[in-house]
Design an enzyme around this catalytic site. Structure first.
Site, short mmCIF file in Angstrom:
data_model
loop_
_atom_site.label_atom_id
_atom_site.label_comp_id
_atom_site.label_asym_id
_atom_site.label_seq_id
_atom_site.Cartn_x
_atom_site.Cartn_y
_atom_site.Cartn_z
N HIS A 59 0.86 -1.19 0.00
CA HIS A 59 0.00 0.00 0.00
C HIS A 59 0.90 1.23 0.00
O HIS A 59 1.67 1.44 0.94
CB HIS A 59 -0.90 0.00 1.24
N ASP A 301 2.03 -6.92 2.62
CA ASP A 301 0.85 -6.13 3.01
C ASP A 301 1.30 -4.88 3.76
O ASP A 301 0.67 -4.47 4.75
CB ASP A 301 -0.15 -6.96 3.83
ZN LIG Z 1 -6.13 -7.03 1.98
#
Ligand SMILES: [Zn+2]
Length: 426
Positions: A59, A301
């Site tokens: 992200h 992540d």
């Molecule tokens: Zn996710």
């Protein structure tokens, strides 16, 4: 003479391992051998030289949440972790559901410390109703489509997305979470949620969607990649699907093989993630999946959040933790007794490179003619995680104060050092 020589290291690549110097010019490996000379020498004594790592799940927060991360700062964190490419997740503001936003992300990714591979949202606004213009996004180079942050709830919408994906030759990736079972929850449902009095999400919230998507993959022939698998049941479903020969792949996030729901006992929101930290039996199952090849890749992540956002009460804090700079060391420290280094590098490099659709330039053998996208790491160096010492704009790492083994020393992107002796260069 070569522009740069990596001297004294041991190569680990898809062809095995051997000691050699590596000479680089014009962005590519030009020669292997001993006592090579170049304009610039990077010391690799005691180190492994491998193809750079590829993160399937990063992200970057840009556009929209630049106070938490930018494409530039996230790429620097990635380079410090040995990554030469990352797949940027689409839950930005606005979402990466149109050609204009994807083009903006790719533009912002020009010249940063690693290659930015844009994912595309499966549905408009990641709302699960109307398909995004998948063909237009694929034309921009998008190979992976996901609504990450949420799973596609509607079975018929997911079936249609799979039919388009199959036609386009792209991969659908799924954040598996049935929201009717997870709404209002903030951790794993089990002994610890009962003890702590926090609303828990059952493992079935993930497993039902894994199961549905395996069925839809069988129906449509589309490739499906399961993101951040966290439960023993999910690992077993993927194992069975692979045994049937279905085109299914899976990743595990570093925190799902290193931390359990017992960590939530501190009520510290740094331990809040989606999917949540699970039981020790689930952690053991994820590890077994990594060992036997059911799980194809280690992903981070990486989910930066400002301290203002993250320091809210546990149930109100946003989910997510940093991951790029600790991934290799967590794998070596926590899995080193079950997996040899070749296997760990495979999970971080060439296997995710294939899933990302970037295997023409990442995860390549370290050999003459190949792109010099490389990581050089010391597998025995120990270091202590300090949240203040990160290239990320955020500080939300659950590993603060933990001593880990394995540290990235240098990273090269197309022959240019992005990290030298642990420090970023751009
Ligand atoms: Zn996710």
């Amino acid at each position: 003479m070569a522009e740069l020589v990596i001297r004294g290291g041991t190569i680990i690549d898809p062809n095995g391992s051997h000691e050699t110097d590596v000479a680089i010019a014009d962005g590519r490996v030009v020669e292997l051998g001993t006592d090579l000379d170049g304009d610039r020498i990077l010391d690799a004594s005691g180190c492994i030289v491998s193809p750079g790592f590829v993160d399937l799940h990063t992200h970057l927060r840009q556009p929209g949440r630049e106070e938490a991360e930018t494409i530039g700062s996230g790429a620097r964190a990635a380079a410090r972790g040995g990554f030469t490419a990352v797949v940027a997740m689409p839950n930005t503001t606005p979402a990466m559901d149109s050609a204009s936003v994807v083009a903006e992300v790719l533009e912002l990714g020009n010249g940063v410390s690693c290659e930015i591979l844009a994912s595309g949202a499966i549905t408009v606004g990641r709302e699960g109703e109307q398909l995004s213009p998948m063909g237009e996004l694929a034309d921009l180079g998008v190979n992976i489509f996901t609504d990450d942050g949420t799973g596609v709830q509607d079975d018929a919408v997911m079936r249609r997305a799979m039919e388009y994906a199959r036609g386009l030759g792209v991969t659908l990736a799924q954040h598996c979470e049935v929201t009717s079972l997870s709404a209002g929850t903030c951790m794993h449902e089990g002994e610890w949620s009962t003890r702590l009095g926090l609303p828990g999400q059952p493992a079935e919230a993930e497993e039902l969607m894994v199961s549905r998507d395996i069925a839809l993959s069988g129906l449509t022939g589309a490739r499906i990649h399961f993101q951040h698998l966290s439960t023993g049941g999910s690992v077993e479903l993927v194992r069975a699907a692979k045994a049937q020969g279905l085109p299914v792949t899976a990743e595990a996030a570093t925190h799902h093989f290193t931390l359990t729901d017992a960590c939530v006992g501190s009520y510290d929101p740094v331990f809040k993630v989606h999917p949540p930290l699970r039981s020790s039996a689930d952690v053991a199952a994820v590890r077994a999946g990594l060992v036997d090849g059911t799980i194809d890749a280690i992903a981070t992540d990486h989910a930066p959040h400002t301290s203002q956002d993250k320091e809210r009460p546990f149930d109100a804090a946003p989910p997510g933790m940093l991951g790029l700079e600790t991934a290799l060391a967590l794998a070596i420290t926590e899995l080193g007794d079950q997996l040899d280094l070749d296997h760990i590098v495979a999970l971080l490099s060439w296997r995710p490179a294939v899933i990302a659709g970037a295997a023409d330039r990442h995860g390549r053998p370290v050999a003459p003619g190949e792109p010099a996208n490389l990581a050089v790491f010391d597998p025995t160096a120990t270091w202590t995680v300090d949240p203040a010492d990160t290239a990320s704009r955020s500080r939300n790492t659950p590993y603060a104060g933990r001593t880990l083994t394995g540290r990235v020393r240098h990273t090269l992107l197309w022959g240019q050092p992005t990290v030298i002796d642990g420090a970023t260069t751009r």
